[in-house]
Design an enzyme around this catalytic site. Structure first.
Site, PDB file in Angstrom:
ATOM      1  N   SER A  52      83.599  83.797  16.400  1.00 29.35           N
ATOM      2  CA  SER A  52      84.413  83.831  17.571  1.00 29.35           C
ATOM      3  C   SER A  52      83.733  84.173  18.906  1.00 29.35           C
ATOM      4  O   SER A  52      83.839  83.530  19.969  1.00 29.35           O
ATOM      5  CB  SER A  52      85.674  84.586  17.438  1.00 29.35           C
ATOM      6  OG  SER A  52      85.512  85.861  16.942  1.00 29.35           O
ATOM      7  N   ASP A  81      90.771  94.310  21.877  1.00 23.90           N
ATOM      8  CA  ASP A  81      90.710  94.498  20.414  1.00 23.90           C
ATOM      9  C   ASP A  81      89.468  95.132  19.874  1.00 23.90           C
ATOM     10  O   ASP A  81      89.368  95.562  18.619  1.00 23.90           O
ATOM     11  CB  ASP A  81      90.868  93.108  19.853  1.00 23.90           C
ATOM     12  CG  ASP A  81      89.812  92.076  20.241  1.00 23.90           C
ATOM     13  OD1 ASP A  81      88.853  92.399  20.822  1.00 23.90           O
ATOM     14  OD2 ASP A  81      89.863  90.778  19.926  1.00 23.90           O
ATOM     15  N   HIS A 113      85.865  91.461  20.556  1.00 25.93           N
ATOM     16  CA  HIS A 113      85.511  90.547  21.340  1.00 25.93           C
ATOM     17  C   HIS A 113      85.046  91.095  22.554  1.00 25.93           C
ATOM     18  O   HIS A 113      85.491  92.059  23.029  1.00 25.93           O
ATOM     19  CB  HIS A 113      86.591  89.434  21.444  1.00 25.93           C
ATOM     20  CG  HIS A 113      87.072  88.784  20.331  1.00 25.93           C
ATOM     21  ND1 HIS A 113      87.980  88.900  19.644  1.00 25.93           N
ATOM     22  CD2 HIS A 113      86.250  87.600  19.351  1.00 25.93           C
ATOM     23  CE1 HIS A 113      88.187  88.269  18.550  1.00 25.93           C
ATOM     24  NE2 HIS A 113      87.298  87.394  18.611  1.00 25.93           N
TER      25      HIS A 113
END
Length: 284
Positions: A38, A254, A257
């Site tokens: 990601s 979070d 990221h």
């Protein structure tokens, strides 16, 4: 005798075809392959400042069809985000390329190919193991993988071969590891992917460095920061690999990221390392 002559003719045709293809390459079009999960895909919201002022010397080879962006798979476009799939966010490759073109001579173009899948393990890019890995993948990941016809590694190679008709592959960018946190075999698994790319694209590993970025750093409370101790050992397994520090790069809430500012900084760091390896940092 006739069979021998026929074999020589076939070899001659193949050599001629290869020479013709590579003779069309522009040595001043530098191509970079990028893959991962990601944080390579791009998790941050694209901000207005990220969509303006993109130099057309920085190009992206679209890896999926994006009709809403008026982009077709396998074609080059000015690298306005998103640079991965049609609805992904800002990624480190955005500011990797932007930094590169500001430092390289004006006659040099930079092209990026970004094939990444959020949440995936490195096994997804192992061409001999990805099918087995996908049998255990969650449905949301299967949807992303489907956009690459079920084989992200295969799509990366497919796009790279298209790119090789236009330019020269100069390096590979990797950001992956969160889903392999604690996996002491990760470096060997990355080497399998790297070696396959070298073989499948007829590349010389001495000329194609691999740049691997750290996960969100411990100084930012990264929940996978322990993986960085494993990532740090990658050059022991792949001699022409280099680790890009994420220390001080801004992160999302979070702690997994990077945010937009973090991607900009991390992308710049990848570029600075690549420029130093090419011996042309600061050249105009």
């Amino acid at each position: 005798m006739m069979k021998r002559i026929l074999n020589l003719m076939i070899v001659s045709i193949l050599v001629f075809t290869a020479d013709t293809i590579y003779s069309q390459q522009d040595p001043n079009f530098h191509i970079y392959l990028s893959f991962g999960q990601s944080n390579m895909e791009g998790n941050a919201k694209i901000e207005p400042q990220d969509t303006v002022g993109v130099d057309n010397r920085f190009q992206v080879l679209e890896a999926v069809n994006c009709p809403e962006l008026k982009r077709e798979k396998g074609k080059w476009y000015t690298a306005v985000p998103p640079l991965c799939r049609c609805k992904t966010g800002l990624t480190l490759t955005d500011f990797f390329g932007r930094t590169m073109v500001t430092q390289l001579p004006k006659n040099v173009k930079v092209g990026i190919i970004n094939v990444a899948v959020g949440g995936c393990k490195i096994e997804l890019f192992d061409k001999d193991k990805y099918e087995a890995y996908m049998t255990t993948a969650p449905d949301w990941m299967k949807g992303m993988v489907k956009e690459y016809d079920g084989n992200p590694y295969g799509r990366l190679v497919e796009m790279a071969k298209i790119a090789q008709k236009d330019g020269v592959i100069k390096g590979i960018l990797l950001h992956q590891g969160e889903s392999n946190t604690g996996d002491t075999l990760w470096t060997k698994k990355v080497k399998i992917v790297y070696d396959n790319l070298m073989k499948d694209l007829n590349l010389n590993p001495m000329n194609v460095p691999l740049l691997a970025g750290e996960t969100v750093n411990a100084d930012q409370g990264g929940i996978c920061a322990s993986m960085n101790t494993i990532i740090a050992t990658l050059p022991k397994t792949i001699p022409n690999s280099h680790v890009i520090s994420s220390s001080g790069c801004n992160v999302a809430k979070d702690n997994l990221h990077f945010d937009a500012a973090g991607y900009r900084e991390l992308g710049k760091r990848y570029a600075e390392k690549m420029l130093s390896l090419n011996g042309n940092k600061g050249s105009k």
